[in-house]
Design an enzyme around this catalytic site. Structure first.
Site, PDB file in Angstrom:
ATOM      1  NE  ARG A  97      42.170  66.092 -46.322  1.00 25.15           N
ATOM      2  CZ  ARG A  97      42.779  67.226 -46.011  1.00 25.15           C
ATOM      3  NH1 ARG A  97      44.049  67.390 -46.323  1.00 25.15           N
ATOM      4  NH2 ARG A  97      42.139  68.212 -45.411  1.00 25.15           N
ATOM      5  CE  LYS A 198      41.454  67.594 -41.390  1.00 30.43           C
ATOM      6  NZ  LYS A 198      42.560  67.896 -40.496  1.00 30.43           N
ATOM      7  CD  GLU A 234      50.994  65.073 -40.769  1.00 30.47           C
ATOM      8  OE1 GLU A 234      50.497  66.058 -41.319  1.00 30.47           O
ATOM      9  OE2 GLU A 234      50.479  63.942 -40.809  1.00 30.47           O
TER      10      GLU A 234
HETATM   11  C1  LIG Z   1      47.635  66.171 -39.457  1.00 27.17           C
HETATM   12  C2  LIG Z   1      47.443  67.250 -40.458  1.00 27.17           C
HETATM   13  N1  LIG Z   1      48.401  67.467 -41.363  1.00 27.17           N
HETATM   14  C3  LIG Z   1      48.278  68.417 -42.302  1.00 27.17           C
HETATM   15  C4  LIG Z   1      47.158  69.235 -42.357  1.00 27.17           C
HETATM   16  C5  LIG Z   1      47.035  70.262 -43.435  1.00 27.17           C
HETATM   17  O1  LIG Z   1      46.051  69.886 -44.391  1.00 27.17           O
HETATM   18  P1  LIG Z   1      45.278  70.968 -45.256  1.00 27.17           P
HETATM   19  O2  LIG Z   1      46.311  71.773 -45.943  1.00 27.17           O
HETATM   20  O3  LIG Z   1      44.442  70.175 -46.192  1.00 27.17           O
HETATM   21  O4  LIG Z   1      44.474  71.766 -44.306  1.00 27.17           O
HETATM   22  C6  LIG Z   1      46.152  69.063 -41.421  1.00 27.17           C
HETATM   23  C7  LIG Z   1      44.978  69.924 -41.414  1.00 27.17           C
HETATM   24  O5  LIG Z   1      44.009  69.648 -42.008  1.00 27.17           O
HETATM   25  C8  LIG Z   1      46.281  68.030 -40.455  1.00 27.17           C
HETATM   26  O6  LIG Z   1      45.316  67.814 -39.550  1.00 27.17           O
END
Ligand SMILES: Cc1ncc(COP(=O)(O)O)c(C=O)c1O
Length: 352
Positions: A97, A198, A234
Site C-alpha cells: 500500500r 494513505k 468511510e
Molecule cells: C482512512 C482510513 N480508512 C481505513 C483504514 C483502515 O485500514 P487498515 O485496516 O489497513 O488499518 C485506515 C487506517 O489505516 C484509514 O486511515
C-alpha cells in the site's frame, strides 16, 4: 550496520518497559527506545537503513513534507501471543500500500522486503514495549516523506523512510459501540484525488467534522461520496461494513476514494468463510439506515461495533454485544492475530 545502530542491551529485553500501566493503554504516543531511518535521493533506491534512539528529527523549513504535504504513513501492530511470541499481521500488505501511495505522490518507496525488514528490526529493538498478551499491541508507524528542501512546487530531491513505535491499547476505550454522525457537508475524498492512498494530506481535513461531531456527543464521523452525497464511504480512519440478512456489504474501492484497509480485506475473507455473502458496492445511506448491524474495521480500531448513526435528523440503532456478528468477526480476527486460533491463511509473521 550504521554507527548509530548500537542497541543498548543493558536491560533484559524479555522484560517489559517500566512505568507503563499495561491495563490502561489507550492510543496516545508512548515514546519507545528506537526508531528506524532510511534515506535516499530522488532517482535512487533506498538502501542502508539504521536504528537510532527515538528522538526529534531535523528538517529544513522548506522540506517538501512541511510545505507541500508530500508524505504518506502506514500503521500496523506487533502482537505478543500467550506463549510470548511476537507476531506481525500481513505486513506485506502495508508495504504494498505504501508503494502504491508513493507512486501517486511521486516518491520513491522502500521495496516490500526493505519495508518488512525495517518493521521487524524496529519491533525487535523495542521488544520490551510490546504489551503483554491481551493488553494491546506495539503500533508501528512507518512514514515516507519528501525531506529534501524545495521552494518551487515539485517533488523533493531527498526522501526519508522512518518507523517509530508506541504501545497501544483500545482505540475506542473498551471497544465501546460508536455513535456516528453522517457528515453531509464536508467531504473527505474526491474521485481522482488521494482518498485511496494513505497520504498525510487526507487526515487533518477531517478534524473540523470530527470536532463538531464530538462537540455534539458523537464518537466520530462517517463520510459520504463527494459526487452525489448519497453513498457512504468511510469513517475518518476506518472502513465500514453493514449487515442485513446473510449479506455483508462494504463500500466499493473502485472510485479510489476509500482506503483499502488490510483489516477490511481480512474481514471480507473471514465473513466469506463464515458463509456470508459479501458485497463490495455503492451503499446508499438508506441501506445503512435499514441495516441490522454496522461495524468498522482498521488496525487501530480492529473490528468495532457501531451502536448508532445519525443522518440529518434521523437516528437509528444497531444490534451490538455478544450475539452480534461484529463480535464473532472480532474474536476470529484477534484469535488469528494473537495465535489463539490457527492461522490457516498465512497472515501472521512471527519475528522473534
Ligand atoms: C482512512 C482510513 N480508512 C481505513 C483504514 C483502515 O485500514 P487498515 O485496516 O489497513 O488499518 C485506515 C487506517 O489505516 C484509514 O486511515
Amino acid at each position: 550496520m550504521a554507527p548509530s545502530e548500537t542497541i543498548n542491551h543493558s536491560h533484559d529485553c524479555e522484560k517489559y518497559a517500566d512505568g507503563v500501566d499495561w491495563d490502561e493503554l489507550g492510543f496516545g504516543l508512548i515514546r519507545t527506545d528506537y526508531m528506524y531511518t532510511m534515506k535516499c535521493t530522488d532517482g535512487e533506491n533506498f538502501s542502508h537503513g539504521h536504528l537510532s534512539p527515538f528522538g526529534n528529527i531535523e528538517l529544513c523549513p522548506s522540506a517538501g513534507i512541511l510545505n507541500y504535504g508530500q508524505g504518506l504513513f502506514e500503521g500496523l501492530k506487533a502482537i505478543r501471543t500467550e506463549d510470548s511470541r511476537i507476531m506481525l499481521f500481513r505486513p506485506k500488505e502495508n508495504a504494498l500500500r505504501m508503494k502504491m501511495g508513493a507512486e501517486r505522490m511521486c516518491m520513491p518507496s522502500p521495496s516490500v522486503e526493505q519495508f518488512v525488514d525495517a518493521v521487524k528490526r524496529t519491533v525487535l529493538a523495542n521488544k520490551r514495549w510490546v504489551p503483554p498478551p491481551r493488553k494491546g499491541g506495539l503500533y508501528l508507524r512507518p512514514l515516507l516523506m519528501g525531506s529534501g528542501s524545495n521552494l518551487g512546487l515539485g517533488p523533493a530531491r531527498e526522501y526519508t523512510f522512518l518507523i517509530f513505535a508506541s504501545p497501544t491499547g483500545n482505540y475506542h476505550k473498551g471497544r465501546a459501540a460508536l455513535n456516528l454522525y453522517v457528515e453531509h457537508k464536508i467531504h473527505r475524498a474526491t474521485p481522482g484525488g488521494t482518498g485511496g492512498v494513505k497520504s498525510v494530506t487526507n487526515y487533518s481535513p477531517v478534524y473540523q467534522s470530527q470536532k463538531e461531531a464530538r462537540g455534539k456527543g458523537f464518537s466520530d464521523v462517517l463520510f459520504l461520496d463527494s459526487v452525489t452525497g448519497k453513498n457512504i464511504e468511510e469513517i475518518s480512519a476506518a472502513n465500514i461494513f453493514i449487515l442485513k440478512g446473510n449479506v455483508i456489504s462494504t463500500p466499493t474501492l473502485i472510485y479510489g476514494t476509500i482506503l483499502a484497509g488490510v483489516t477490511r480485506k481480512s474481514i471480507i475473507d473471514i465473513a466469506l468463510d463464515f458463509g456470508y455473502q459479501v458485497e463490495e458496492r455503492m451503499i446508499p445511506v438508506e441501506d445503512l439506515l435499514e441495516a441490522e448491524e454496522a461495524f468498522c474495521t482498521g488496525t487501530a480500531v480492529v473490528v468495532n461495533p457501531i451502536g448508532a448513526v445519525t443522518y440529518r435528523d434521523k437516528r437509528v440503532e444497531y444490534k451490538t454485544g455478544e450475539g452480534a456478528l461484529c463480535q464473532k468477526l472480532y474474536e476470529t480476527l484477534t484469535g488469528i492475530q494473537t495465535g489463539r486460533l490457527e492461522d490457516k491463511k498465512g497472515w501472521t509473521l512471527e519475528i522473534n
